[in-house]
Design a protein around this motif. Structure first.
Motif, PDB file in Angstrom:
ATOM      1  N   VAL A   1       2.738 -96.715  47.814  1.00 41.27           N
ATOM      2  CA  VAL A   1       1.801 -97.762  47.393  1.00 41.27           C
ATOM      3  C   VAL A   1       0.410 -97.462  47.934  1.00 41.27           C
ATOM      4  CG1 VAL A   1       1.221-100.201  47.724  1.00 41.27           C
ATOM      5  CG2 VAL A   1       3.526 -99.551  47.101  1.00 41.27           C
ATOM      6  N   ASN A   2       0.347 -96.905  49.120  1.00 41.71           N
ATOM      7  CA  ASN A   2      -0.935 -96.638  49.749  1.00 41.71           C
ATOM      8  C   ASN A   2      -1.675 -95.466  49.109  1.00 41.71           C
ATOM      9  OD1 ASN A   2      -2.697 -97.547  51.729  1.00 41.71           O
ATOM     10  ND2 ASN A   2      -2.089 -95.943  53.141  1.00 41.71           N
ATOM     11  N   PHE A   3      -0.961 -94.439  48.696  1.00 42.05           N
ATOM     12  CA  PHE A   3      -1.625 -93.211  48.278  1.00 42.05           C
ATOM     13  C   PHE A   3      -1.521 -92.891  46.790  1.00 42.05           C
ATOM     14  CE2 PHE A   3      -0.772 -92.440  52.840  1.00 42.05           C
ATOM     15  CZ  PHE A   3      -2.086 -92.379  53.244  1.00 42.05           C
ATOM     16  N   ILE A   4      -0.736 -93.658  46.015  1.00 35.30           N
ATOM     17  CA  ILE A   4      -0.687 -93.448  44.566  1.00 35.30           C
ATOM     18  C   ILE A   4      -1.518 -94.544  43.920  1.00 35.30           C
ATOM     19  CG2 ILE A   4       0.787 -93.395  42.526  1.00 35.30           C
ATOM     20  CD1 ILE A   4       2.998 -92.235  44.256  1.00 35.30           C
ATOM     21  N   PRO A   5      -2.601 -94.185  43.261  1.00 37.22           N
ATOM     22  CA  PRO A   5      -3.522 -95.216  42.763  1.00 37.22           C
ATOM     23  C   PRO A   5      -3.004 -96.000  41.556  1.00 37.22           C
ATOM     24  CG  PRO A   5      -4.328 -93.040  42.180  1.00 37.22           C
ATOM     25  CD  PRO A   5      -3.119 -92.841  43.050  1.00 37.22           C
ATOM     26  N   ASN A   6      -2.158 -95.406  40.729  1.00 43.30           N
ATOM     27  CA  ASN A   6      -1.703 -96.050  39.504  1.00 43.30           C
ATOM     28  C   ASN A   6      -0.402 -96.825  39.764  1.00 43.30           C
ATOM     29  OD1 ASN A   6      -1.116 -96.819  36.929  1.00 43.30           O
ATOM     30  ND2 ASN A   6      -1.155 -94.755  36.070  1.00 43.30           N
ATOM     31  N   ALA A   7      -0.415 -98.132  39.551  1.00 44.86           N
ATOM     32  CA  ALA A   7       0.755 -98.965  39.842  1.00 44.86           C
ATOM     33  C   ALA A   7       1.928 -98.658  38.919  1.00 44.86           C
ATOM     34  CB  ALA A   7       0.388-100.440  39.753  1.00 44.86           C
ATOM     35  N   SER A   8       1.662 -98.272  37.662  1.00 41.78           N
ATOM     36  CA  SER A   8       2.773 -97.958  36.760  1.00 41.78           C
ATOM     37  C   SER A   8       3.489 -96.688  37.197  1.00 41.78           C
ATOM     38  CB  SER A   8       2.278 -97.833  35.325  1.00 41.78           C
ATOM     39  OG  SER A   8       1.354 -96.772  35.214  1.00 41.78           O
ATOM     40  N   THR A   9       2.782 -95.780  37.825  1.00 38.45           N
ATOM     41  CA  THR A   9       3.420 -94.580  38.356  1.00 38.45           C
ATOM     42  C   THR A   9       4.382 -94.925  39.487  1.00 38.45           C
ATOM     43  OG1 THR A   9       1.412 -93.375  37.827  1.00 38.45           O
ATOM     44  CG2 THR A   9       2.970 -92.261  39.237  1.00 38.45           C
ATOM     45  N   LEU A  10       4.065 -95.963  40.252  1.00 42.36           N
ATOM     46  CA  LEU A  10       4.966 -96.402  41.320  1.00 42.36           C
ATOM     47  C   LEU A  10       6.302 -96.857  40.766  1.00 42.36           C
ATOM     48  CD1 LEU A  10       2.521 -98.450  43.536  1.00 42.36           C
ATOM     49  CD2 LEU A  10       3.604 -96.287  44.097  1.00 42.36           C
ATOM     50  N   VAL A  11       6.279 -97.579  39.665  1.00 44.42           N
ATOM     51  CA  VAL A  11       7.520 -98.048  39.048  1.00 44.42           C
ATOM     52  C   VAL A  11       8.337 -96.859  38.564  1.00 44.42           C
ATOM     53  CG1 VAL A  11       8.476 -99.449  37.194  1.00 44.42           C
ATOM     54  CG2 VAL A  11       6.493-100.258  38.447  1.00 44.42           C
ATOM     55  N   LEU A  12       7.677 -95.880  37.949  1.00 45.51           N
ATOM     56  CA  LEU A  12       8.379 -94.676  37.494  1.00 45.51           C
ATOM     57  C   LEU A  12       8.982 -93.914  38.667  1.00 45.51           C
ATOM     58  CD1 LEU A  12       5.957 -93.314  34.764  1.00 45.51           C
ATOM     59  CD2 LEU A  12       8.066 -94.602  34.455  1.00 45.51           C
ATOM     60  N   LEU A  13       8.264 -93.855  39.764  1.00 44.36           N
ATOM     61  CA  LEU A  13       8.758 -93.178  40.956  1.00 44.36           C
ATOM     62  C   LEU A  13      10.025 -93.854  41.477  1.00 44.36           C
ATOM     63  CD1 LEU A  13       8.193 -90.974  43.097  1.00 44.36           C
ATOM     64  CD2 LEU A  13       6.892 -92.695  44.341  1.00 44.36           C
ATOM     65  N   GLN A  14      10.020 -95.177  41.507  1.00 43.33           N
ATOM     66  CA  GLN A  14      11.209 -95.894  41.975  1.00 43.33           C
ATOM     67  C   GLN A  14      12.371 -95.728  41.009  1.00 43.33           C
ATOM     68  OE1 GLN A  14       9.810 -99.870  42.596  1.00 43.33           O
ATOM     69  NE2 GLN A  14       9.462 -99.482  44.764  1.00 43.33           N
ATOM     70  N   GLN A  15      12.101 -95.738  39.710  1.00 39.85           N
ATOM     71  CA  GLN A  15      13.183 -95.582  38.738  1.00 39.85           C
ATOM     72  C   GLN A  15      13.773 -94.170  38.787  1.00 39.85           C
ATOM     73  OE1 GLN A  15      14.577 -98.017  37.059  1.00 39.85           O
ATOM     74  NE2 GLN A  15      13.138 -99.364  38.099  1.00 39.85           N
ATOM     75  N   SER A  16      12.957 -93.191  39.106  1.00 34.59           N
ATOM     76  CA  SER A  16      13.477 -91.822  39.177  1.00 34.59           C
ATOM     77  C   SER A  16      14.416 -91.633  40.359  1.00 34.59           C
ATOM     78  CB  SER A  16      12.325 -90.827  39.249  1.00 34.59           C
ATOM     79  OG  SER A  16      11.645 -90.948  40.488  1.00 34.59           O
ATOM     80  N   ALA A  17      14.403 -92.559  41.300  1.00 37.04           N
ATOM     81  CA  ALA A  17      15.308 -92.446  42.459  1.00 37.04           C
ATOM     82  C   ALA A  17      16.765 -92.537  42.043  1.00 37.04           C
ATOM     83  CB  ALA A  17      14.980 -93.531  43.480  1.00 37.04           C
ATOM     84  N   ILE A  18      17.067 -93.229  40.955  1.00 36.81           N
ATOM     85  CA  ILE A  18      18.460 -93.390  40.523  1.00 36.81           C
ATOM     86  C   ILE A  18      19.077 -92.047  40.131  1.00 36.81           C
ATOM     87  CG2 ILE A  18      19.976 -94.486  38.824  1.00 36.81           C
ATOM     88  CD1 ILE A  18      17.888 -96.816  38.801  1.00 36.81           C
TER      89      ILE A  18
END
Length: 131
Positions: free
Chosen positions: A78-95
């Motif tokens: 959250v601190n270093f990735i500026p795009n919030a939608s990329t954060l959601v993709l990052l979390q979904q890729s964890a599965i």
């Protein structure tokens, strides 16, 4: 909503993501114990059974340590990735990533077709968003 509040949390403390993680953990642990301890001692019958209390605490220590690492990684993301939608993709890729890592790490892990299909749907969704 959660991403928005995390972003608002990290703006004023951009240089201190570890402090944010430790502070949230220091608040989270007492709040959880404020439920667990009265549930064991005050409610009759207790929703926490003796069989559940007999589970080795080392198992919970490992889960807590892994949860701490994942919380730290989330705060850093959250601190270093500026795009919030990329954060959601990052979390979904964890599965699917965790499925691959667990399959490679533990030879006895098997997934059925529904689980593999669910991971494929997640990967298709990520591919659609990134395309």
């Amino acid at each position: 909503g959660n991403r928005l509040f995390q972003r608002l949390q990290t703006y004023p403390m951009y240089n201190y993501p570890l402090v944010i993680n430790l502070l949230s953990t220091m608040i989270y642990v007492p709040v959880c114990f404020s439920y667990v301890i009265p549930a064991i001692w005050c409610i009759n019958p207790s929703p926490i059974t003796p069989a559940q209390r007999a589970i080795p605490k080392s198992t919970f220590a490992v889960m807590g340590a892994l949860d701490c690492v994942s919380s730290l990684m989330q705060v850093l993301a959250v601190n270093f990735i500026p795009n919030a939608s990329t954060l959601v993709l990052l979390q979904q890729s964890a599965i699917p990533i965790s499925m691959v890592v667990s399959r490679l790490s533990f030879s006895h892990v098997r997934y059925d077709y529904w689980q593999i299909g669910g991971a494929a749907v997640v990967l298709c969704g990520i591919g659609t968003v990134l395309a």
